[in-house]
Scaffold this motif. Structure first.
Motif, PDB file in Angstrom:
ATOM      1  N   ALA A 253       0.828  -1.220   0.000  1.00 19.25           N
ATOM      2  CA  ALA A 253       0.000   0.000   0.000  1.00 19.25           C
ATOM      3  C   ALA A 253       0.859   1.266   0.000  1.00 19.25           C
ATOM      4  O   ALA A 253       0.418   2.329  -0.463  1.00 19.25           O
ATOM      5  N   LEU A 254       2.106   1.153   0.437  1.00 23.68           N
ATOM      6  CA  LEU A 254       2.986   2.340   0.462  1.00 23.68           C
ATOM      7  C   LEU A 254       3.239   2.888  -0.945  1.00 23.68           C
ATOM      8  O   LEU A 254       3.658   4.025  -1.123  1.00 23.68           O
ATOM      9  N   THR A 255       2.991   2.055  -1.957  1.00 23.69           N
ATOM     10  CA  THR A 255       3.279   2.527  -3.334  1.00 23.69           C
ATOM     11  C   THR A 255       2.052   3.148  -3.975  1.00 23.69           C
ATOM     12  O   THR A 255       2.083   3.522  -5.133  1.00 23.69           O
ATOM     13  N   PHE A 256       0.962   3.246  -3.201  1.00 25.18           N
ATOM     14  CA  PHE A 256      -0.254   3.877  -3.745  1.00 25.18           C
ATOM     15  C   PHE A 256      -0.502   5.182  -3.012  1.00 25.18           C
ATOM     16  O   PHE A 256      -0.625   5.205  -1.788  1.00 25.18           O
ATOM     17  N   ALA A 257      -0.597   6.279  -3.779  1.00 23.05           N
ATOM     18  CA  ALA A 257      -0.921   7.562  -3.150  1.00 23.05           C
ATOM     19  C   ALA A 257      -2.411   7.577  -2.805  1.00 23.05           C
ATOM     20  O   ALA A 257      -3.161   6.702  -3.253  1.00 23.05           O
ATOM     21  N   GLU A 258      -2.824   8.552  -2.001  1.00 24.54           N
ATOM     22  CA  GLU A 258      -4.240   8.703  -1.646  1.00 24.54           C
ATOM     23  C   GLU A 258      -5.096   8.724  -2.920  1.00 24.54           C
ATOM     24  O   GLU A 258      -6.196   8.194  -2.962  1.00 24.54           O
ATOM     25  N   THR A 259      -4.534   9.317  -3.973  1.00 26.10           N
ATOM     26  CA  THR A 259      -5.312   9.427  -5.225  1.00 26.10           C
ATOM     27  C   THR A 259      -5.449   8.066  -5.912  1.00 26.10           C
ATOM     28  O   THR A 259      -6.118   7.947  -6.921  1.00 26.10           O
ATOM     29  N   GLY A 260      -4.734   7.058  -5.401  1.00 26.58           N
ATOM     30  CA  GLY A 260      -4.764   5.744  -6.076  1.00 26.58           C
ATOM     31  C   GLY A 260      -3.674   5.640  -7.110  1.00 26.58           C
ATOM     32  O   GLY A 260      -3.374   4.592  -7.629  1.00 26.58           O
ATOM     33  N   ASP A 261      -3.034   6.801  -7.406  1.00 19.46           N
ATOM     34  CA  ASP A 261      -1.933   6.727  -8.371  1.00 19.46           C
ATOM     35  C   ASP A 261      -0.696   6.152  -7.676  1.00 19.46           C
ATOM     36  O   ASP A 261      -0.738   5.825  -6.496  1.00 19.46           O
ATOM     37  N   ARG A 262       0.408   6.063  -8.422  1.00 18.15           N
ATOM     38  CA  ARG A 262       1.572   5.395  -7.826  1.00 18.15           C
ATOM     39  C   ARG A 262       2.490   6.408  -7.174  1.00 18.15           C
ATOM     40  O   ARG A 262       2.592   7.542  -7.632  1.00 18.15           O
ATOM     41  N   GLN A 263       3.121   6.033  -6.071  1.00 17.42           N
ATOM     42  CA  GLN A 263       4.108   6.910  -5.434  1.00 17.42           C
ATOM     43  C   GLN A 263       5.298   6.057  -5.015  1.00 17.42           C
ATOM     44  O   GLN A 263       5.173   4.842  -4.835  1.00 17.42           O
ATOM     45  N   ARG A 264       6.452   6.705  -4.902  1.00 19.57           N
ATOM     46  CA  ARG A 264       7.628   5.957  -4.465  1.00 19.57           C
ATOM     47  C   ARG A 264       7.618   5.846  -2.951  1.00 19.57           C
ATOM     48  O   ARG A 264       7.573   6.865  -2.269  1.00 19.57           O
ATOM     49  N   PRO A 265       7.616   4.639  -2.421  1.00 20.18           N
ATOM     50  CA  PRO A 265       7.591   4.512  -0.953  1.00 20.18           C
ATOM     51  C   PRO A 265       8.925   4.936  -0.356  1.00 20.18           C
ATOM     52  O   PRO A 265       9.955   4.869  -1.013  1.00 20.18           O
ATOM     53  N   SER A 266       8.884   5.394   0.883  1.00 13.48           N
ATOM     54  CA  SER A 266      10.147   5.812   1.529  1.00 13.48           C
ATOM     55  C   SER A 266      10.785   4.610   2.213  1.00 13.48           C
ATOM     56  O   SER A 266      10.089   3.708   2.703  1.00 13.48           O
ATOM     57  N   LEU A 267      12.119   4.618   2.236  1.00 13.68           N
ATOM     58  CA  LEU A 267      12.834   3.556   2.958  1.00 13.68           C
ATOM     59  C   LEU A 267      12.393   3.542   4.412  1.00 13.68           C
ATOM     60  O   LEU A 267      12.187   2.477   5.005  1.00 13.68           O
ATOM     61  N   ASP A 302       9.573  -1.691 -10.722  1.00 18.93           N
ATOM     62  CA  ASP A 302       8.971  -0.378 -11.010  1.00 18.93           C
ATOM     63  C   ASP A 302       8.503   0.291  -9.720  1.00 18.93           C
ATOM     64  O   ASP A 302       8.603   1.502  -9.568  1.00 18.93           O
ATOM     65  N   ARG A 303       7.960  -0.495  -8.796  1.00 20.56           N
ATOM     66  CA  ARG A 303       7.333   0.095  -7.596  1.00 20.56           C
ATOM     67  C   ARG A 303       8.350   0.368  -6.488  1.00 20.56           C
ATOM     68  O   ARG A 303       8.236   1.340  -5.767  1.00 20.56           O
ATOM     69  N   PHE A 304       9.335  -0.505  -6.357  1.00 20.70           N
ATOM     70  CA  PHE A 304      10.276  -0.375  -5.219  1.00 20.70           C
ATOM     71  C   PHE A 304      11.718  -0.160  -5.681  1.00 20.70           C
ATOM     72  O   PHE A 304      12.580   0.150  -4.862  1.00 20.70           O
ATOM     73  N   GLY A 305      11.986  -0.374  -6.947  1.00 20.45           N
ATOM     74  CA  GLY A 305      13.353  -0.254  -7.468  1.00 20.45           C
ATOM     75  C   GLY A 305      13.470   0.977  -8.345  1.00 20.45           C
ATOM     76  O   GLY A 305      12.818   1.997  -8.109  1.00 20.45           O
ATOM     77  N   ASP A 306      14.321   0.836  -9.386  1.00 21.71           N
ATOM     78  CA  ASP A 306      14.545   1.980 -10.292  1.00 21.71           C
ATOM     79  C   ASP A 306      14.792   1.429 -11.686  1.00 21.71           C
ATOM     80  O   ASP A 306      15.743   0.667 -11.886  1.00 21.71           O
ATOM     81  N   THR A 307      13.926   1.756 -12.641  1.00 22.94           N
ATOM     82  CA  THR A 307      14.022   1.132 -13.963  1.00 22.94           C
ATOM     83  C   THR A 307      14.920   1.925 -14.915  1.00 22.94           C
ATOM     84  O   THR A 307      15.025   1.575 -16.089  1.00 22.94           O
TER      85      THR A 307
END
Ligand code: TEU
Length: 524
Positions: A253-267, A302-307
């Motif tokens: 859930a950390l990778t989903f913003a309130e808007t439902g779009d994607r966000q980068r989770p913090s370490l 894509d969600r937790f790494g860097d492409t």
């Protein structure tokens, strides 16, 4: 699948979790089943299934099924009979409510942009409940006949030698106490309202008594959709005699913003959540389940790494290092071991998820922006994680000999595929294999205590695994920036294990490149 078992054995996995394989109209990726005791013809036959179990067993791999017991397909004979008349013996196998045909019984929403969670059935002139699409009517678990039928279906597959089940949306089985409207603030998070109904634990304890207790060594892995992490022990504490393992979605859930779009989770958030799970579960004799990818989300890299090309494989290896060196049962998602990433879908017609097709229909009806929908689905849509495993640079990435696969193959398959990584020491595949081998060899990685040696660092995730006098230090530079990380002084010298090639030791510290993952043990 039988043809790919040697690959899985070489990878070193213990259990193969199969997506639902029952006959299905395939509205929702096969989750909408029409016969719990059969194999979909496009998947094979019961005889072939038995051969898969046997062939897997010969390689030390067990088979786990995905049991969808919260609902059936609306084409399931049970529902066909249930809606044939109010007096059908199957009518009460589902959830019905009365009311005028132009107004659903309450404000409950369905997932997948499917509008109301109620659909009006003209033959019985009653509303029926479905948390997902209208083709997925909710089963009435308050009806003992439903529970008996589900227990029978589980025993049917356990008798065929499966290792157990991933229990789909198990948290939804018991329905809310009343049909009252849900509070408006929950409408966007309906899972919270649908999960953890009043009789859920009764059903799970009965399931343990009626099924799992008769099959020692089998596993009940629940999908805890809609559950809060602090409810986990109610399901997996041993004395509860309910589930063995539970997928918790707090990190996902950390990778989903309130808007439902994607966000980068913090370490910081990831680290804090993993620590909370350890502190909550392990002292109580329970056990964490670790996952970063599955068929419902975009690819973990894509969600937790860097492409970015220079970081993609390093970050894929870092994520795999976390999954395979932290404490808990790691559940890997197909293709993540070679660093598969989201494809870029060029048009909505390339997408297959019913959630997207419903959203597309809605956007067209409202005169909305389909380009914005496509863009968002390329970031968060479930199809991004469902493209075929890339076996080779051959046609359809070696996934199928059909003219084309059921969903687009990521065009990067010519560079990113199993064949291209086999035997290459610096590949994500060989890294995953080496980590799984290390995990088998080092009991400290399976059973050792986790010590979070640094809860502050803003780019390095550092933790130790300790078991008796065995001790490993894991350093993950979860960032695209290099870093000199000081080594814990308590040990005179640390020696990097060959499994991770990153990092350059300097006196009392180690220089980490972007996304370097390092495992060290006290120097010899
Ligand atoms: O998933 C639970 C579920 O509702 C998720 O699909 C959730 O909506 C999604 O992760 C949002 O990010 C299970 C299965 O894994 C999923 O594939 C099925 O579609 C769903 O239940 C219904 O069976």
């Amino acid at each position: 699948m039988i043809g790919r078992l040697d690959y899985l054995a070489a990878l070193g996995v213990d259990v193969l979790w199969l997506s639902p394989l029952h006959p299905t109209p395939n509205i929702d990726y096969g989750y909408d089943g029409t016969d719990y005791l059969a194999v979909a013809p496009e998947m094979g036959t019961l005889e072939i299934f038995d051969r898969l179990v046997a062939e897997a067993g010969r390689r030390g791999i067990r088979i786990m099924m995905d049991m969808v017991m919260d609902y059936t397909s609306d084409a399931h004979p049970w529902f066909v009979q249930a809606r044939s008349s109010r007096t059908s013996p199957y009518h009460d196998w589902y959830i019905w409510a009365d009311g005028p045909p132009d107004r659903p019984p309450n404000n409950w929403p369905a997932f997948f942009s499917s509008g109301s969670a109620w659909s009006f059935d003209v033959s019985t002139r009653r509303w029926y409940l479905h948390y997902f699409t209208h083709q997925q009517p909710e089963l009435n678990w308050a009806n003992p006949a439903v529970r008996r039928a589900m227990h029978g279906a589980m025993r049917f597959w356990l008798d065929r030698g499966v290792a157990g089940f991933r229990l789909d949306v198990i948290s939804f089985l018991s329905k809310p106490e009343t049909l009252d409207d849900m509070p408006a603030e929950l409408l966007g998070r309906a899972g919270r309202h649908y999960a953890n109904g009043p009789r859920l634990h009764e059903y799970l304890r009965e399931m343990r008594r009626e099924v799992f207790e008769h099959y020692p060594g089998t596993v009940a892995l629940g999908e805890g959709f809609g559950l809060a992490g602090d409810q986990a022990l109610d399901f997996v504490a041993p004395e509860r005699r309910e589930l063995d393992l539970l997928f918790l979605f707090e990190i996902s859930a950390l990778t989903f913003a309130e808007t439902g779009d994607r966000q980068r989770p913090s370490l910081a958030d990831i680290r804090a959540t993993l620590k909370r799970w350890q502190d909550m579960l392990v002292p109580a004799g329970a056990w964490p389940t670790l996952f970063l990818g599955n068929h419902d989300v975009a690819r973990m890299v894509d969600r937790f790494g860097d492409t970015a090309p220079e970081h993609r494989m390093a970050s894929a290896k870092l994520l795999m290092t976390l999954l395979l060196t932290h404490r808990g049962t790691p559940v890997l998602y197909q293709g993540d071991e070679i660093g598969m990433a989201n494809p870029r879908f060029e048009h909505l017609s390339e997408l297959r998820d019913v959630a997207v097709l419903n959203a597309w229909r809605k956007v067209l009806a409202d005169g909305g922006d389909t380009a914005a929908l496509l863009d968002r689905m390329n970031r968060t849509g479930r199809d991004t994680g469902r493209t075929p495993v890339q076996w080779s640079a051959g046609p359809n990435a070696g996934f199928t000999t059909a003219p084309e696969s059921w969903i687009k193959v990521n065009p990067d398959f010519r560079q990113v595929n199993v064949a291209a990584q086999e035997g290459r020491a610096d590949s994500a595949l060989e890294h995953a294999r080496a980590l799984l081998r290390l995990r088998r060899e080092r009991d400290v990685l399976r059973r050792g205590e986790v010590r979070f040696v640094d809860m502050e660092h803003d780019q390095v995730f550092a933790y130790e695994r300790v078991l008796g006098d065995e001790r490993l230090l894991v350093l993950l530079n979860w960032s695209d920036r290099p870093c000199r990380y000081p080594l814990p002084g308590a040990v005179a010298a640390w020696t990097p294990l060959p499994v991770c090639s990153g990092g350059t030791p300097v006196s009392g510290a180690v220089d980490l490149r972007p996304f370097d993952a390092l495992i060290l043990e006290p120097g010899r």
